[in-house]
Design an enzyme around this catalytic site. Structure first.
Site, mmCIF file in Angstrom:
data_model
loop_
_atom_site.group_PDB
_atom_site.id
_atom_site.type_symbol
_atom_site.label_atom_id
_atom_site.label_comp_id
_atom_site.label_asym_id
_atom_site.label_seq_id
_atom_site.Cartn_x
_atom_site.Cartn_y
_atom_site.Cartn_z
ATOM 1 N N ASP A 190 0.855 -1.178 0.000
ATOM 2 C CA ASP A 190 0.000 0.000 0.000
ATOM 3 C C ASP A 190 0.893 1.230 0.000
ATOM 4 O OD1 ASP A 190 -2.248 1.560 0.122
ATOM 5 O OD2 ASP A 190 -2.557 1.305 2.272
ATOM 6 N N ASP A 195 -3.866 -2.223 5.761
ATOM 7 C CA ASP A 195 -4.231 -1.685 7.075
ATOM 8 C C ASP A 195 -5.732 -1.587 7.282
ATOM 9 O OD1 ASP A 195 -4.683 0.295 5.260
ATOM 10 O OD2 ASP A 195 -3.313 1.760 6.142
ATOM 11 N N ASP A 206 -8.791 -4.733 3.376
ATOM 12 C CA ASP A 206 -7.560 -5.422 2.970
ATOM 13 C C ASP A 206 -7.488 -6.848 3.508
ATOM 14 O OD1 ASP A 206 -6.488 -3.275 1.547
ATOM 15 O OD2 ASP A 206 -5.652 -2.382 3.361
#
Length: 1242
Positions: free
Chosen positions: A555, A924, A928
């Site tokens: 990410d 996070d 996800d």
């Protein structure tokens, strides 16, 4: 000979039986896994059916969905009204129109579940969908009646997430035995124990038969007594015979040898027979308990989702009047589990959203929601009702994904309202919500087969070991067939049994009994080292998996960047020109400098200049604050924000400009965090706030106590979007304080600079002021108090007036803000390049933002090189043909996916895994979790990550830093290298033991090692050094090597040849020292080969007997010598194993102090056992069959064992040369093409 076979019978026959069992009984789990794959291949259809097979869980879900649709159709046939209506109607309506109407209801129901955001409000509230009662004009929602709610609750079910059945610790412990090597050891332990008990039973039967014969003789004496004589005489004779018989029995019982035999059948003898299975089983059980406990802790990836749901909700409850003109609604607090589609929810700031809700109306100027728990993005999201009116509604978001085309009009369960009040209608509950979809994705991902590369390699190693053991046993037994008729044996069958035991002894020598425990211990030690590097390991096998990671999907926000918005550029007007000043700093720390602007002095020297106004607007037109901690919290951050990230960045800018705080204060983290901002706010209190809205895209505050021309009044401080704010500015203030008219030339300069900042890209805010004399008269001296309320003020009470108030402004500056890249990430990305690891950035940001950050951290090359950028929007990529998708993923180099949906992440991971990549995924947000579960290694963020993401992940980064992942990869590679070192060490040691037994069997020598000796060496002598090898330091070039291939075995062919050679020498040295002892006694090789015919075909030398040579102390001394040679060689090999390829002169054992201790400890234990008779423990040496060694014996042992170091060094040199050649070849080999992947040739 027979005494040896009796002693070793349980162990040797155990392995032979285990080999037969393992070869005859197929692995249930392997068969089940194959059935899983074949089921998935046949059941999965569609565009990607040739690449991605459905797991049984996915197939089951597909069948359940089809069944659910059928049930839904049946339910709808029994229902009237809209989709949300719970009324039951007469089933007599069975004409064609009714069927058509029911089909329409089914489609409406599906649309409501898939994308409720795009349904116009009027249609949503009508009986076509939710059938929500409302007033005639449709502006006031009355809510559902209690009866409606009960009916709908019966149809839709409770608003809660389904929980999978919990597994017990016992189920996880049993699962740990799903390992080939563990099963081999378990079967060996079981069969060995049975054979041991059978042997005890046989010997007890012989002893019992002996005493039974004595008793029978005693009885027979009484029967044969002369009873024809007188009664008295007969009685005397019988008595004397019975007494003589009893005396014989008592005499034999009191005999020392007889007592010793009786003692053999005590509990101690049974325990000795079971010592090996007890030790092996204990090790396996402890290993299973550790692994099971780890798995139990890591299995809670779904429970946190339930904790995120709201417990209560406030809804409007219809009083039940049928006439909507007189009906009313009461606000009632209900259990959130009873919410149903159609409920009218009352929404207030701070409330946790209880279900997926469509926003209907807003009663405040703004309505924002914190969706960080769902998306991972820290910024609050502005929500706007979508009415379905194209002329007034905002256009749908570009690339809208699974959340719908008009997600700004939706509120999702589990998120929190940060500002505003409003009314909404529940549209989805339970498993139909976004949270429910995520839970379903986590469940599906967890249902797959996610064995780690290490587990796969150990299974393959177990298969190979099984085949090797079986081959050795069969080959040795077959080679011994000519010896079955040896005179030593009474029958050929007895010879066949004896050599079968010898053959099984070789197999036992090949089994590293302590390997599973050593692997678990090594992984556990790895978790401790990783914890020191801010990596918290949740699933033990993932420690090693990182070492073979070939792709890191990361990410952007919070991982590559700091997730702390920072002002990086300040733009001022100086001498009628636009000038930019760079601002240092990448966090919320107030420490930093601004190029060309001296801290504090400029504001104090020129309090009316543009710099002072920039600081004033940044500090006052702001609701955020920075908090400092003299003792950092668990997150280890000294500075944290309270409020919106963008406003926090402006607070930090005000601190870097300075000029207001007193320098006499003691400078601590807590005092300097907001010293200047607090001074601005104390000196110039806020009197009114003109809140931000989407039309004017600005916010302003009215603050007081400004001294201008000896008059004190209010000033309006404004911040907002540059393009709109510039239109409302008529003047501009230069840096020196001069106010000039904002002409076309200055406007063009500002617009060009705005474009330049936006393309970097930066978030740009323009700052402006409105002086007292320019304000409306009612605002010049307005003060907010008990008598003056904003809601009563003629201008402030109506937000429609804000644009006119914010007109005639003076432009003072512009600020460029971004979430900066972490300073250390760029070097970490370079390390990934060197290590052959590709980095794929997956983010929801726009393409320009993603590319800019990627260039900052070296994921992409600088723009100046003109290299083609591999950056794709999620929808753009997945609209390409599948062959092109795989072609792009297989091409070398890093990639970027922007505007990506959570489902895109999971699909990308599946595609990469299908290409043979080992994928690590960071995340996070709650969304996800499925991707984290799907990845080979799921990595969650410890600071910004949600509990759901942490529980779905394999490991957690305590500092949210990408560099920590790279450090963990380095640690993982070192752990694998260490495991490979001790596995190869254990196997090579066992190869030496096999060679020793095999050589002695082929040559016909007496056995140089007993079963107890082999067990002692495998567990005690080899165990501590092997464990200590787990502490080897990483090799200097560990991060310059390419990821090892996923199909590379633990022991390569070269390593197998290498350790075969060393093992051969170990076997020769062990047998050589044993034979050398007998040669020194005057026994020739021919005599030694026919030792079983001693006193038959040859006679011992003078002063010696067959018993003194081959039994008792005569056998113990040469066996002690050969065991000592074997122990010394294996300890020397352990010292050399500190590095697989590096020379002992380059990487010595001093690099690993624990290895030195791991070598010294077993050597001391061996010496203690050898000399235990002199230490007052004669029974210990006796049980091991050992005798004390003389000084000459130790010299002999050293002469045979020391050359192993030379052998190791020569083979290491060959290995280094071979590795260099292979590395050069691998650099020239490209990855497989997409065509080969699609065709299945890989």
């Amino acid at each position: 000979m027979m005494s040896y076979s009796a002693k070793t019978s349980p162990t040797w026959l155990a392995l032979l039986a285990s080999i037969l069992i393992l070869s005859c009984v197929p692995s249930c789990l392997a068969s089940r896994r194959q059935n899983t794959l074949s089921t998935g291949r046949h059941q999965h259809h569609g565009r990607r059916s040739n690449r991605f097979a459905l797991t049984p869980a996915l197939s089951l879900l597909a069948r359940e969905k089809e069944s659910a649709n059928s049930n839904l159709r049946a339910k709808l046939l029994r229902r009237g009204g809209g989709v949300g209506d719970g009324a039951i109607i007469d089933s007599a309506t069975t004409n064609e129109n009714a069927a058509t109407k029911d089909d329409a209801k089914l489609k409406a129901f599906e649309r409501l579940k898939s994308d409720p955001s795009s349904i116009p409000i009027d249609s949503l509230l009508s009986d076509q969908y939710l059938n929500v009662p409302h007033t005639g004009n449709g502006k006031i929602l009355l809510g559902l009646t209690q009866r409606d709610r009960d009916n709908r609750l019966q149809f839709h079910g409770p608003n809660e997430l389904e929980q999978p059945p919990e597994r017990s610790l016992l189920s996880y412990v049993i699962e740990q035995f799903d390992d080939k090597l563990v099963r081999i050891l378990l079967v060996v332990a079981l069969v060995s124990g049975l054979f041991g008990l059978l042997e005890v039973k046989e010997e007890m039967s012989e002893w019992a038969s002996h005493w039974l014969g004595k008793i029978l003789q005693f009885v027979q004496r009484g029967e044969k007594a002369d009873i024809t004589s007188a009664a008295a005489s007969a009685t005397t004779v019988i008595s004397e015979q019975l007494v003589d018989g009893l005396n014989d029995i008592l005499t034999e019982v009191s005999n020392t040898e007889s007592m010793a035999k009786a003692h053999q059948f005590s509990f101690r003898h049974i325990l000795e027979a079971l010592i090996e299975p007890i030790v092996i089983t204990t090790i396996l059980i402890i290993n299973a308990l550790v692994g099971g406990y780890q798995s139990l802790n890591a299995s809670k990836g779904i429970s946190a989702l339930t904790q995120m749901q709201a417990q209560k909700a406030v809804v409007k409850m219809n009083n039940g009047e049928s006439d909507s003109s007189i009906a009313s609604a009461d606000e009632v607090e209900v259990d959130s589990r009873t919410l149903v589609p159609g409920d009218v929810a009352v929404l207030t700031v701070g409330q946790k959203i209880p279900a997926d809700i469509r926003l209907i109306s807003v009663s405040t100027s703004s309505f924002t929601v914190d969706e960080a728990c769902l998306t991972g993005e820290s910024d609050s999201v502005a929500k706007i009702p979508y009415r379905g009116d194209a002329s007034n509604d905002e256009s749908p978001e570009k690339g809208a994904g699974s959340m719908g085309a008009h997600a700004k009009g939706m509120l999702y369960g589990g998120t929190v309202i940060t500002a505003g009040k409003g009314i909404g209608v529940v549209v989805r509950t339970g498993m139909d919500t976004e949270m429910g979809k995520i839970q379903r994705g986590v469940t599906e991902a967890a249902a797959g087969d996610h064995r780690t590369p290490l587990a796969i390699k150990l299974d393959e190693f177990g298969d190979t070991l099984t085949r090797i053991i079986a081959f050795i046993c069969i080959a040795v037994w077959a080679a011994s067939i000519p010896k079955f008729k040896d005179p030593t044996f009474q029958t050929p069958v007895q010879g066949a049994v004896y050599y079968a035991k010898v053959a099984v002894a070789l197999g036992v020598a090949a089994i590293p009994e302590g390997l599973p425990a050593v692997i678990t211990l090594c992984l556990s030690l790895g978790t401790r080292r990783m914890a020191k590097r801010n990596v918290i390991v949740r699933k033990l096998p993932s420690v090693e998996t990182l070492g073979c990671t070939s792709v890191i999907c990361t990410d952007k926000t919070g991982t590559l960047t700091t997730n702390e918005m920072a002002a990086v550029s300040l733009v001022l007007l100086e001498d009628f020109k636009v000038e930019e000043h760079k601002v240092s700093g990448v966090s919320y720390s107030p420490l930093g400098v601004i190029d060309g602007i001296e801290h504090s002095s400029e504001i104090r020297n020129n309090p009316t200049g543009a710099v002072a106004d920039v600081a004033a607007v940044s500090a006052l037109c702001n609701d955020a604050n920075i908090v400092g901690y003299d003792e950092p919290k668990a997150s280890s951050k000294s500075y944290e924000r309270l409020g919106e990230p963008t406003e926090a960045a402006l607070c930090v800018l005000a601190e870097k400009l300075g000029g207001k705080s007193s320098e006499t204060e003691v400078a601590t983290v807590q005092t300097i965090a907001a010293a200047n901002v607090n001074s601005w706010r104390t000196d110039h209190p806020r009197q009114a706030t003109l809140e931000f809205n989407r039309d004017r895209k600005s916010m302003s505050v009215l603050s007081s106590h400004w001294d201008n021309s000896n008059t004190s009044g209010n000033r309006l401080l404004v911040k907002g979007a540059p393009n709109l704010l510039l239109e409302r500015c008529t003047h501009a203030k230069l840096r020196d304080g001069t106010v000039v008219k904002l002409d076309g030339k200055l406007r063009r300069q500002i617009e060009e600079k705005t474009t330049d900042l936006a393309t970097r890209p930066l978030r740009v805010l323009a700052l402006a002021v409105k002086e007292t004399d320019k304000l409306e008269e009612s605002l010049m001296h307005y003060a907010h108090d008990a008598h003056n309320d904003d809601e009563r003020h003629p201008l402030l009470s109506n937000p429609d007036n804000y644009s006119s108030i914010e007109s005639g402004l003076t432009w003072v500056g512009m600020v460029g803000i971004k979430d900066p890249a972490r300073p250390e990430v760029a070097d970490s990305i370079n390390k990934c390049h060197d290590a052959g690891i590709r980095v794929i950035m997956i983010t929801g940001d726009a393409r320009d933002t993603a590319v800019a950050i990627a260039r900052d951290v070296n994921i992409l090359p600088p723009a100046s090189l003109g290299t083609q950028v591999k950056a794709y929007e999620g929808r753009e990529f997945f609209e390409k043909p599948e062959s092109e998708q795989l072609q792009l993923l297989a091409s070398p180099g890093n990639m970027i996916f922007c505007r990506a949906e959570p489902s895109d992440k999971q699909l990308l991971i599946k595609m990469l895994q299908s290409m043979g990549e080992i994928v690590a995924m960071t995340g996070d947000g709650v969304n996800d979790a499925p991707a984290l579960q799907q990845a080979n290694i799921g990595v969650a963020m410890g600071i910004s990550g949600t509990e759901v993401s942490k529980e779905a992940a394999d490991m957690v980064l305590a500092d949210d830093n990408f560099s920590t992942i790279v450090a963990a990869v380095e640690e993982g590679r070192a752990i694998y290298a260490n495991m490979q070192a001790f596995i190869c060490f254990l196997i090579s040691c066992n190869v030496g033991e096999i060679a020793a037994i095999l050589l002695s069997a082929i040559c016909g020598f007496p056995e140089p090692l007993s079963a107890m000796h082999l067990l002692w060496v495998n567990l005690v002598t080899d165990g501590p050094p092997a464990t200590a090898l787990g502490f080897n330091p990483p090799a200097p070039d560990v991060m310059s090597q390419k990821p090892r291939p996923s199909d590379e075995p633990i022991m390569t062919k070269f390593m197998a040849y290498r350790y075969l050679l060393t093992g051969t020498y170990v076997g020769i040295a062990t047998v050589g020292s044993f034979v050398g002892h007998y040669l020194s006694q005057g026994i020739s090789l021919r005599q030694l080969r026919s030792w079983g015919k001693c006193d038959q075909s040859w006679t011992p030398p003078d002063g010696a007997t067959c018993e003194s040579l081959f039994q008792g102390a005569g056998r113990e001394l040469p066996q002690t010598l050969s065991l000592t040679v074997l122990v010394c060689m294996e300890l020397f090999k352990a010292l050399s194993a500190v590095s697989v390829d590096s020379s002992l002169l380059t990487v010595g054992p001093n690099q690993n102090p624990l290895l030195i201790a791991g070598v010294i400890l077993p050597f001391i234990l061996h010496v203690a056992v050898v000399y235990s008779s002199k230490l007052g423990l004669p029974g210990l040496a006796k049980s091991f069959g050992l005798a004390p060694l003389s000084l000459d014996d130790w010299k002999t042992a050293l002469k045979w064992s020391a050359p192993i170091l030379i052998v190791e060094e020569v083979l290491k040199a060959i290995g280094r040369s071979r590795s260099r050649n292979l590395r050069q070849k691998n650099d020239d080999v490209s990855k497989p093409s997409a065509h080969s992947i699609l065709s299945g040739t890989q």
